[in-house]
Design an enzyme around this catalytic site. Structure first.
Site, short mmCIF file in Angstrom:
data_model
loop_
_atom_site.label_atom_id
_atom_site.label_comp_id
_atom_site.label_asym_id
_atom_site.label_seq_id
_atom_site.Cartn_x
_atom_site.Cartn_y
_atom_site.Cartn_z
N THR A 168 0.84 -1.21 0.00
CA THR A 168 0.00 0.00 0.00
C THR A 168 0.87 1.25 0.00
OG1 THR A 168 -0.32 0.17 2.40
CG2 THR A 168 -1.82 -1.25 1.21
N ASP A 169 2.04 1.19 0.60
CA ASP A 169 3.00 2.30 0.49
C ASP A 169 3.47 2.45 -0.95
OD1 ASP A 169 3.17 3.40 3.06
OD2 ASP A 169 4.56 1.87 3.75
N ILE A 170 3.79 1.34 -1.58
CA ILE A 170 4.28 1.39 -2.96
C ILE A 170 3.19 1.90 -3.90
CG2 ILE A 170 5.11 0.00 -4.90
CD1 ILE A 170 7.17 0.52 -2.67
#
Length: 383
Positions: A168-170
């Site tokens: 989800t960060d990526i």
């Protein structure tokens, strides 16, 4: 050749993963990225390890090349004024502080856009700047849990599992890079900058794609399927005689071609497996029978046969095997950067391949405050 974003200046107040990943992409594309941290270095990933190489963590090195680093104390008025001066000639300002923090510091969009109306201001938060959870911090693990991502990973026996990378960060970093570039293009038409309100939660929901669409259309809550595909069969991991490999049959023609290679010809003749929809309905029986057949040859043998028939497949590699693969090497997906204090850093290369504005690896991941003497409102604004 100059980079596609040559001449774009980014003031980067992000840390950890989503923001730094976005700004590294912008830096790879030629933007001048100025990474701002508190004195001593406030990006937590500097200290996340092992492994370390001469004091630099692998995590930090992964997402911080092509940036210059300065340290500023935002608790002091002098530090805030330095940011305001930097913003005067910046194209992009990006941060991932909690909602409301930058406004309290006097560095919100409404405040900075008065200084530079052309400024593109990107805010990355856990849940966005509206809604009942807008005040909460965002962590990938939490977002994977709350967005439904964990619920579709693993099996019914294992229970929910997170993805092995902080996806989800990526996802959010990629969306941020897209949004910033879109805003740059829009500014060419309007002459004005704008604010981007981006959240990990929204990006995680967005990237559920077909799984989300399945639910919205049918009302059925998706179950964890392990390595199976929810809409296509056979599309899973199978056992060869020497290890695991993936078969990704996308249509009925490919399935019939696969069946022609099997000793058990009754599989292809079975009416329950004639169409993809019926194969999905009978996935467990079909996968069981396929596993029995596929154990009779090695992965390499199956791969050769499948490629001749146009059937997508591939072995399940370890990270070591993936990075040693000739395709990885041929595509320059490992790059070496010489760091005067850390030594030779091996980094993952950019997947962006341009014919005219090639990605470049100009600056190694900086030490905290490494460019304090080179970047200031007095000596850098007119560069």
């Amino acid at each position: 050749m100059k980079g596609a974003l040559e001449g774009i200046r980014v003031v980067d107040l992000t840390r950890v993963l989503a923001g730094p990943y976005a700004t590294m992409i912008l830096g790879d594309l030629g933007a001048d990225v100025i990474k701002v941290e508190a004195p001593g270095g406030s990006d937590d990933t500097r200290f996340w390890g092992p492994p370390f190489q001469n004091g630099m963590s692998a995590y930090y090195a992964a997402v911080n090349r092509n940036k210059r680093s300065i340290t500023i104390n935002l608790k002091e008025e002098k530090g805030k004024e330095t940011i305001r001066q930097l913003v005067k000639t910046a194209d992009v300002f990006i941060h991932n502080f909690k909602t409301g923090t930058m406004e309290r510091l006097g560095l919100g969009y409404d405040q900075l856009s008065l200084i530079n109306p052309k400024l593109i201001y990107c805010s990355i938060t856990g849940f966005g700047e509206t809604g009942p959870y807008h005040h909460l911090a965002g962590y990938d693990y939490i977002i994977q849990a709350m967005s439904g991502w964990m619920s579709i990973n693993g099996t019914e026996q294992s229970g929910p599992l997170k993805v092995g990378v902080a996806v989800t960060d990526i996802f959010t970093g990629l969306y941020a890079a897209i949004a910033v570039q879109a805003a740059v293009i829009a500014r060419e038409k309007t002459g004005r900058g704008q604010k981007i309100d981006l959240s990990l939660f929204d990006c995680a929901i967005s990237t559920l794609v077909n799984v989300a669409s399945n639910y919205l259309m049918s009302g059925e809550v998706p179950k964890p399927l392990g390595n199976d595909h929810p809409n296509i069969v056979p599309y899973s991991t199978y056992e060869a005689s020497d290890g695991l490999f993936v078969v990704a049959v996308g249509n009925d023609r490919q399935f019939q071609a696969l069946c022609e290679l099997l000793e058990d010809q009754t599989i292809g003749a079975d009416e329950r497996f004639r169409t993809n929809a019926s194969r999905v309905a009978h996935r467990h029986e079909l996968n069981g029978r396929l596993n029995k057949e596929l154990k009779k040859k090695t992965r390499a043998e199956w791969q050769q046969l499948f490629e001749q028939k146009g059937i997508p497949c591939g072995p399940v590699y370890t990270i070591h095997e993936a990075f040693q693969h000739p395709q990885t090497l041929a595509r320059d997906m490992i790059v070496n950067m010489e760091h005067p204090y850390v030594g030779t850093l091996k980094l993952v290369g950019s997947p962006l391949k341009f014919s005219e504005t090639a990605v470049s690896y100009r600056l190694f991941p900086p030490l905290a405050g490494e460019h304090n003497d080179h970047i200031s409102p007095l000596n850098d604004m007119e560069e």
